[in-house]
Design a protein around this motif. Structure first.
Motif, PDB file in Angstrom:
ATOM      1  N   GLY A   1       0.813  -1.214   0.000  1.00 13.05           N
ATOM      2  CA  GLY A   1       0.000   0.000   0.000  1.00 13.05           C
ATOM      3  C   GLY A   1       0.840   1.253   0.000  1.00 13.05           C
ATOM      4  N   SER A   2       1.918   1.247   0.782  1.00  8.48           N
ATOM      5  CA  SER A   2       2.788   2.416   0.886  1.00  8.48           C
ATOM      6  C   SER A   2       3.570   2.657  -0.401  1.00  8.48           C
ATOM      7  N   VAL A   3       4.171   1.594  -0.931  1.00 15.48           N
ATOM      8  CA  VAL A   3       4.976   1.715  -2.148  1.00 15.48           C
ATOM      9  C   VAL A   3       4.135   2.198  -3.314  1.00 15.48           C
ATOM     10  N   GLU A   4       2.935   1.672  -3.450  1.00 17.63           N
ATOM     11  CA  GLU A   4       2.087   2.050  -4.577  1.00 17.63           C
ATOM     12  C   GLU A   4       1.700   3.523  -4.512  1.00 17.63           C
ATOM     13  N   GLN A   5       1.393   4.003  -3.312  1.00 19.71           N
ATOM     14  CA  GLN A   5       1.021   5.415  -3.214  1.00 19.71           C
ATOM     15  C   GLN A   5       2.207   6.325  -3.504  1.00 19.71           C
ATOM     16  N   MET A   6       3.379   5.930  -3.018  1.00 18.93           N
ATOM     17  CA  MET A   6       4.579   6.744  -3.267  1.00 18.93           C
ATOM     18  C   MET A   6       4.906   6.801  -4.757  1.00 18.93           C
TER      19      MET A   6
ATOM     20  N   LEU B   1      -6.001   4.157  -4.261  1.00 17.78           N
ATOM     21  CA  LEU B   1      -6.654   3.142  -3.440  1.00 17.78           C
ATOM     22  C   LEU B   1      -6.948   1.880  -4.245  1.00 17.78           C
ATOM     23  N   LYS B   2      -7.488   2.061  -5.438  1.00 21.13           N
ATOM     24  CA  LYS B   2      -7.837   0.915  -6.283  1.00 21.13           C
ATOM     25  C   LYS B   2      -6.595   0.172  -6.756  1.00 21.13           C
ATOM     26  N   ILE B   3      -5.590   0.925  -7.192  1.00 19.78           N
ATOM     27  CA  ILE B   3      -4.363   0.306  -7.689  1.00 19.78           C
ATOM     28  C   ILE B   3      -3.632  -0.414  -6.563  1.00 19.78           C
ATOM     29  N   ALA B   4      -3.556   0.212  -5.397  1.00 19.88           N
ATOM     30  CA  ALA B   4      -2.865  -0.390  -4.260  1.00 19.88           C
ATOM     31  C   ALA B   4      -3.570  -1.660  -3.806  1.00 19.88           C
ATOM     32  N   GLU B   5      -4.893  -1.629  -3.809  1.00 20.18           N
ATOM     33  CA  GLU B   5      -5.660  -2.817  -3.427  1.00 20.18           C
ATOM     34  C   GLU B   5      -5.366  -3.972  -4.384  1.00 20.18           C
ATOM     35  N   LYS B   6      -5.335  -3.669  -5.663  1.00 24.92           N
ATOM     36  CA  LYS B   6      -5.024  -4.690  -6.674  1.00 24.92           C
ATOM     37  C   LYS B   6      -3.614  -5.228  -6.475  1.00 24.92           C
ATOM     38  N   LEU B   7      -2.674  -4.328  -6.175  1.00 20.96           N
ATOM     39  CA  LEU B   7      -1.289  -4.730  -5.968  1.00 20.96           C
ATOM     40  C   LEU B   7      -1.158  -5.644  -4.754  1.00 20.96           C
ATOM     41  N   VAL B   8      -1.886  -5.322  -3.695  1.00 21.93           N
ATOM     42  CA  VAL B   8      -1.839  -6.157  -2.494  1.00 21.93           C
ATOM     43  C   VAL B   8      -2.296  -7.577  -2.813  1.00 21.93           C
ATOM     44  N   TYR B   9      -3.410  -7.696  -3.525  1.00 21.08           N
ATOM     45  CA  TYR B   9      -3.900  -9.030  -3.903  1.00 21.08           C
ATOM     46  C   TYR B   9      -2.859  -9.775  -4.740  1.00 21.08           C
TER      47      TYR B   9
END
Length: 222
Positions: free
Chosen positions: A135-140, A150-158
């Motif tokens: 979540g942190s890396v994607e937002q940065m 939010l959507k991209i980070a959620e997808k990345l986590v999965y």
């Protein structure tokens, strides 16, 4: 930074964060306090998804404020335990990144405890690390707006949750080290984090990481 030096810095960052991050057992105790407060107020156990979201919001608020309070390495030891250990391991090099990630992992460890009480301690730890780091890396790294992040980070986590846990965590620390350092050097942190950065950006990133974690965890328990 050459490849060998980069690998060393990443491994030192991972070692430092793992040393100072909260344990699943400590998270269980902390969340127990939130559950007790909820029960005292509402005269029932927090069993529904809505109840868990209420507790999660309190946890996110607490860690976002802690992150904002950590305005500088010199001022932070009285606010956040573990800074002395991080400085000893990292020599001050990326201590700001380590403390930022520590707070986000602590928060996610508590959020995992709220939603996934049946997991083993090791699984809780792995899940919390992936939620916080991804979540942190994607937002940065993102250049989009908050909703898109939010959507991209959620997808990345999965995506990362489907991989081997230990390899995934190592990869995420590598991404965090590179991404955070580049943003700091460019002084172009969109909603950034780090003890050396501003309290407002610390607060924003920690809040978003918490929201991404809740979005993933709430879906998992349905």
């Amino acid at each position: 930074m050459n490849h060998a030096a980069g690998e060393l810095e990443e491994s030192r960052l991972q070692k430092a964060v793992e040393m100072i991050a909260i344990t699943p057992e400590a998270a269980t105790k902390l969340v127990g306090g939130y559950r007790a407060t909820f029960e005292a107020k509402f005269k029932r156990e927090p069993e529904s998804l809505e109840d868990k979201c209420r507790i999660a919001a309190k946890i996110i608020g607490r860690y976002s404020k802690l992150s904002a309070a950590a305005g500088a390495v010199t001022a932070a030891p009285s606010v956040i335990p573990g800074i002395g250990t991080a400085v000893a391991v990292l020599g001050g090099g990326v201590t700001d990144i380590a403390m930022a990630l520590k707070l986000q992992i602590d928060m996610c460890m508590c959020l995992v405890e709220v939603y996934e009480t049946e997991l083993s301690s090791e699984d809780k730890k792995h899940l919390a690390f992936v939620l916080a780091l991804a979540g942190s890396v994607e937002q940065m790294a993102s250049k989009g707006g908050k909703a898109a992040v939010l959507k991209i980070a959620e997808k990345l986590v999965y995506q990362y949750l489907r991989g081997p846990a230990l390899i995934t965590i190592k990869q995420l620390f590598k991404r965090a080290s590179i991404t955070f350092t580049q943003k700091a050097m460019a002084k172009a942190i969109p909603a950034g984090v780090g003890v050396a950065f501003s309290s407002s950006t610390n607060y924003v990133l920690t809040t978003v990481v918490g929201k991404v974690a809740v979005a993933v965890l709430a879906k998992e328990v349905k």
